[in-house]
Write a protein that holds these residues in place. Structure first.
Motif, PDB file in Angstrom:
ATOM      1  N   ILE A   8     -10.122  -9.860 -22.076  1.00 27.14           N
ATOM      2  CA  ILE A   8      -9.582  -9.665 -20.971  1.00 27.14           C
ATOM      3  C   ILE A   8      -9.946  -8.541 -20.128  1.00 27.14           C
ATOM      4  O   ILE A   8     -10.691  -8.427 -18.787  1.00 27.14           O
ATOM      5  N   ALA A   9      -9.715  -7.388 -20.762  1.00 27.41           N
ATOM      6  CA  ALA A   9     -10.273  -6.251 -20.025  1.00 27.41           C
ATOM      7  C   ALA A   9     -11.389  -5.623 -20.061  1.00 27.41           C
ATOM      8  O   ALA A   9     -12.176  -5.575 -19.391  1.00 27.41           O
ATOM      9  N   ILE A  10     -12.550  -6.505 -21.181  1.00 23.07           N
ATOM     10  CA  ILE A  10     -14.014  -6.292 -20.507  1.00 23.07           C
ATOM     11  C   ILE A  10     -14.608  -7.363 -19.720  1.00 23.07           C
ATOM     12  O   ILE A  10     -15.210  -6.956 -18.850  1.00 23.07           O
ATOM     13  N   ILE A  11     -13.723  -8.744 -18.989  1.00 21.79           N
ATOM     14  CA  ILE A  11     -14.223  -9.299 -18.169  1.00 21.79           C
ATOM     15  C   ILE A  11     -13.463  -8.538 -16.827  1.00 21.79           C
ATOM     16  O   ILE A  11     -14.047  -8.910 -16.084  1.00 21.79           O
ATOM     17  N   PHE A  12     -11.977  -8.012 -17.328  1.00 24.85           N
ATOM     18  CA  PHE A  12     -11.807  -7.063 -15.844  1.00 24.85           C
ATOM     19  C   PHE A  12     -13.012  -6.035 -15.412  1.00 24.85           C
ATOM     20  O   PHE A  12     -13.496  -6.532 -13.649  1.00 24.85           O
ATOM     21  N   PHE A  13     -13.406  -5.786 -16.342  1.00 22.30           N
ATOM     22  CA  PHE A  13     -14.703  -4.524 -15.840  1.00 22.30           C
ATOM     23  C   PHE A  13     -16.345  -5.079 -15.258  1.00 22.30           C
ATOM     24  O   PHE A  13     -16.013  -4.617 -15.061  1.00 22.30           O
ATOM     25  N   THR A  14     -16.296  -6.059 -16.210  1.00 20.88           N
ATOM     26  CA  THR A  14     -17.634  -6.870 -16.483  1.00 20.88           C
ATOM     27  C   THR A  14     -17.664  -7.655 -14.246  1.00 20.88           C
ATOM     28  O   THR A  14     -18.494  -6.470 -13.768  1.00 20.88           O
ATOM     29  N   THR A  15     -16.761  -8.195 -14.330  1.00 24.01           N
ATOM     30  CA  THR A  15     -16.530  -8.812 -12.905  1.00 24.01           C
ATOM     31  C   THR A  15     -16.289  -7.887 -11.392  1.00 24.01           C
ATOM     32  O   THR A  15     -16.375  -8.182 -10.901  1.00 24.01           O
ATOM     33  N   SER A  16     -15.609  -6.342 -12.032  1.00 24.58           N
ATOM     34  CA  SER A  16     -15.451  -5.648 -10.704  1.00 24.58           C
ATOM     35  C   SER A  16     -16.737  -4.675 -10.945  1.00 24.58           C
ATOM     36  O   SER A  16     -17.011  -4.380  -9.476  1.00 24.58           O
ATOM     37  N   VAL A  17     -17.470  -5.071 -11.349  1.00 22.88           N
ATOM     38  CA  VAL A  17     -19.001  -4.322 -10.923  1.00 22.88           C
ATOM     39  C   VAL A  17     -19.230  -5.404 -10.889  1.00 22.88           C
ATOM     40  O   VAL A  17     -19.973  -4.877  -9.765  1.00 22.88           O
ATOM     41  N   LEU A  18     -19.452  -6.518 -11.215  1.00 27.58           N
ATOM     42  CA  LEU A  18     -20.240  -7.697 -10.891  1.00 27.58           C
ATOM     43  C   LEU A  18     -19.824  -7.956  -9.371  1.00 27.58           C
ATOM     44  O   LEU A  18     -20.424  -7.945  -8.287  1.00 27.58           O
ATOM     45  N   PHE A  19     -18.434  -7.827  -8.446  1.00 23.55           N
ATOM     46  CA  PHE A  19     -18.182  -8.054  -6.915  1.00 23.55           C
ATOM     47  C   PHE A  19     -17.691  -6.769  -6.506  1.00 23.55           C
ATOM     48  O   PHE A  19     -17.609  -7.148  -5.552  1.00 23.55           O
ATOM     49  N   ASN A  20     -18.134  -5.599  -7.234  1.00 25.84           N
ATOM     50  CA  ASN A  20     -18.433  -4.486  -6.544  1.00 25.84           C
ATOM     51  C   ASN A  20     -16.343  -4.923  -5.608  1.00 25.84           C
ATOM     52  O   ASN A  20     -15.841  -4.313  -4.724  1.00 25.84           O
ATOM     53  N   SER A  21     -14.956  -5.026  -6.613  1.00 26.40           N
ATOM     54  CA  SER A  21     -14.166  -4.852  -6.137  1.00 26.40           C
ATOM     55  C   SER A  21     -13.007  -5.260  -7.105  1.00 26.40           C
ATOM     56  O   SER A  21     -13.065  -5.159  -8.640  1.00 26.40           O
ATOM     57  N   LEU A  22     -12.166  -4.752  -6.818  1.00 27.65           N
ATOM     58  CA  LEU A  22     -11.221  -4.286  -8.124  1.00 27.65           C
ATOM     59  C   LEU A  22      -9.694  -6.155  -8.040  1.00 27.65           C
ATOM     60  O   LEU A  22      -8.410  -5.657  -8.599  1.00 27.65           O
ATOM     61  N   LYS A  23      -9.515  -5.996  -6.889  1.00 25.45           N
ATOM     62  CA  LYS A  23      -8.697  -7.523  -6.522  1.00 25.45           C
ATOM     63  C   LYS A  23      -9.282  -8.608  -6.975  1.00 25.45           C
ATOM     64  O   LYS A  23      -8.786  -9.526  -7.789  1.00 25.45           O
ATOM     65  N   GLN A  24     -10.769  -8.981  -6.880  1.00 22.76           N
ATOM     66  CA  GLN A  24     -11.235 -10.266  -7.226  1.00 22.76           C
ATOM     67  C   GLN A  24     -10.999 -11.181  -8.251  1.00 22.76           C
ATOM     68  O   GLN A  24     -10.961 -11.734  -8.485  1.00 22.76           O
TER      69      GLN A  24
ATOM     70  N   LEU B 133      -8.666  -9.976 -10.340  1.00 18.04           N
ATOM     71  CA  LEU B 133      -7.298 -10.465 -10.904  1.00 18.04           C
ATOM     72  C   LEU B 133      -7.160 -11.926 -11.085  1.00 18.04           C
ATOM     73  O   LEU B 133      -6.384 -12.894 -11.200  1.00 18.04           O
ATOM     74  N   ALA B 134      -7.906 -12.715  -9.571  1.00 18.87           N
ATOM     75  CA  ALA B 134      -7.927 -14.190  -9.367  1.00 18.87           C
ATOM     76  C   ALA B 134      -8.301 -14.814 -10.334  1.00 18.87           C
ATOM     77  O   ALA B 134      -8.195 -16.387 -11.078  1.00 18.87           O
ATOM     78  N   ILE B 135      -9.751 -14.279 -10.747  1.00 13.42           N
ATOM     79  CA  ILE B 135     -10.540 -15.019 -12.247  1.00 13.42           C
ATOM     80  C   ILE B 135      -9.363 -15.109 -13.428  1.00 13.42           C
ATOM     81  O   ILE B 135      -9.248 -16.133 -14.331  1.00 13.42           O
ATOM     82  N   ILE B 136      -8.973 -14.346 -14.049  1.00 15.98           N
ATOM     83  CA  ILE B 136      -7.756 -13.203 -14.688  1.00 15.98           C
ATOM     84  C   ILE B 136      -7.161 -14.832 -14.387  1.00 15.98           C
ATOM     85  O   ILE B 136      -6.352 -14.806 -16.163  1.00 15.98           O
ATOM     86  N   PHE B 137      -5.926 -14.538 -13.768  1.00 14.22           N
ATOM     87  CA  PHE B 137      -4.903 -15.519 -13.963  1.00 14.22           C
ATOM     88  C   PHE B 137      -5.609 -16.447 -13.842  1.00 14.22           C
ATOM     89  O   PHE B 137      -4.745 -17.570 -14.238  1.00 14.22           O
TER      90      PHE B 137
END
Length: 529
Positions: free
Chosen positions: A415-431, A433-437
């Motif tokens: 889950i941590a790897i998914i969060f950091f990867t998608t944060s870089v992909l979407f350039n956001s720290l909020k979006q 979280l919607a994927i992880i939930f």
């Protein structure tokens, strides 16, 4: 005819699209109810709250008076657990606690032989050779391995050729081995393997499924602490017997010894040491005493002596025979100790340079309550053990132990790897979280599948958790990426201002301010707006 089927297929597609759009609009309108339903469907871990908190403090007292009170536990807690527990409670209490590992290895058939106490290695070797001779007749067997651990225990491991592993021959051979074991006799046999019910003609009593291992650097002191823990366990009414051995065994051993229970207080009053008492008894009742060696032509031979009276006197005579201890004083053994008979460890075992003893017993009741009682007793007993001595529970290796739960930390790593990867992909720290939930929502199906179909949760179940993380995240990334693409192409403010500047248009559906609305796409000044 082909045109009719094509039009019918298009009509079905249109109907499904309209239904899907209505469903999305309904869910967006009642999003708070949908979120609440998903949270309750997954479940809140209220059923894992401890019954009572130890220690002192304001919050500890408040917890024990409310959530730890008998009224809450007896009347409120069952209702709250079923209401808020959701699928997580069903999975943890009904599936996970009774799960075990399945080892998908090479097909192996096991045949273990057990001989009674007093048997010799020659007798065990003869018995195993007869079984080996019988197995050598089958050409379908690749090899068999026969380790003989002691004069009382031996085993045979049968391996099959590759082309016969998935055939019916292993089951046929298993039935033949059972018949041959009954024919040979001489001992008890256990035949198992092939992931089905095994065979056993052992008539020994079960020793118990609960085992505690104790470690220490002094064997005598370790055995004394084991006796204290035994007395503590026997204080529970649901435990009738506790055995002390050097290793774990499923069956009670028929080996027993006479041992002295010394009256330490009386011996201290008379100023008598245990060595003096044993030295007085040994010349009269000693057998096979090693007194030295003599050099012969074939090598060195040990000299062993046995008392002539040892064959004439019994246990009663040993207790009431007067022994000269010291210079002038004579004592009976019954005055200084009592002679008792019981099961004792047959060997002294060391593990990691520490002596080891195993306490084994059976708890009359549910396994969950038995393990909780064991954990509570060990926690209290370890606080009084001196430095260098430990007592720990020995769980079955085929079950999920506490140390095996460390593998679930890998899910947090994923889950941590998914969060950091998608944060870089979407350039956001909020979006992200919607994927992880979305991941916990996907686990609801796994929990209910294992509960409804009564499946065993093993390595495959753990792999399903990891796979669901990737599958659900992959789909969510595509959806969120398309959403961001539409927002960049048609920002809400610009889309509302260009409705009057139209040159050409086409129908579409646009996500506007959290809801789906039918609008027109217009080409403004030669580009899409």
């Amino acid at each position: 005819m082909r045109l009719f089927h094509w039009l019918r297929l298009r009509r079905v597609t249109v109907y499904f699209t309209r239904f899907y759009a209505m469903l999305i609009r309904f869910l967006c309108r009642w999003r708070w109810a949908v979120c609440l339903l998903l949270v309750l469907g997954f479940g809140l871990p209220v059923f894992l709250l401890p019954e009572k908190l130890e220690g002192e403090g304001r919050w500890v007292d408040l917890y024990n008076k409310t959530l730890g009170s008998s009224t809450y536990k007896e009347t409120v807690k069952p209702i709250v657990d079923e209401t808020l527990g959701g699928s997580l409670r069903l999975f943890v209490q009904k599936v996970y606690e009774g799960s075990y590992f399945i080892r998908n290895e090479e097909v192996v058939l096991y045949a273990n032989a057990n001989l009674p106490n007093g048997s010799t290695l020659e007798q065990m070797n003869t018995l195993m050779k007869r079984m080996e001779t019988y197995l050598s007749e089958f050409k379908e067997i690749k090899q068999f391995h026969t380790p003989i651990g002691s004069a009382r225990r031996g085993s045979i491991q049968v391996y099959f050729k590759k082309e016969y592993q998935d055939s019916g021959f292993p089951y046929i051979l298993k039935a033949n081995i059972i018949s041959k074991a009954l024919e040979l006799g001489g001992g008890s046999w256990d035949v198992y393997g092939l992931q089905d019910q095994g065979f056993s003609n052992d008539v020994r009593e079960n020793a118990g499924s609960y085992c505690i291992k104790m470690y220490g650097y002094n064997y005598d002191e370790l055995y004394e602490w084991a006796e204290k823990l035994k007395a503590k366990l026997l204080g529970h009414r649901r435990i009738k017997e506790v055995l002390i051995n050097s290793e774990f065994s499923w069956w009670k051993d028929d080996y027993q010894e006479f041992y002295f229970n010394l009256n330490k207080e009386r011996m201290a009053q008379e100023n008598i040491y245990p060595q003096q008492l044993f030295a007085a008894i040994k010349p009269i009742f000693g057998k096979n005493m090693d007194v030295g060696s003599v050099v012969m032509e074939d090598g060195t031979e040990k000299i062993r002596l046995s008392s002539r009276q040892s064959h004439e006197y019994d246990i009663w005579a040993m207790q009431f025979f007067p022994y000269g201890v010291g210079s002038d004083n004579y004592y009976k053994l019954s005055e200084l100790a009592t002679v008792e008979k019981g099961q004792m460890p047959q060997e002294i075992v060391k593990e990691n340079q520490q002596y080891r003893l195993c306490l084994q017993y059976e708890y009359i009741g549910s396994n969950e309550m038995g393990h909780k009682m064991q954990e509570r007793d060990l926690e209290e007993f370890n606080t009084v053990l001196p430095m260098g001595y430990t007592a720990e529970s020995d769980s079955n290796s085929w079950s999920w132990e506490k140390k095996d739960n460390k593998q679930y930390l890998l899910l947090l790593v994923v889950i941590a790897i998914i969060f950091f990867t998608t944060s870089v992909l979407f350039n956001s720290l909020k979006q992200p979280l919607a994927i992880i939930f979305v991941i916990p929502v996907s686990y609801i199906g796994v929990f209910l599948t294992f509960y409804w179909f009564r499946l065993n949760f093993d390595q495959g179940g753990f792999a399903s958790f990891v796979l669901l993380c990737g599958i659900t995240v992959n789909a969510s990334i595509y959806i969120l990426n398309e959403y961001n693409s539409i927002r960049r192409r048609f920002p809400p403010s610009f889309g509302a201002s260009c409705l009057y500047k139209s040159l050409e248009c086409e129908d579409c559906t646009y996500l506007f301010n959290g809801g789906f609305h039918d609008i027109r796409l217009y080409t403004v000044y030669g580009r899409d707006g």
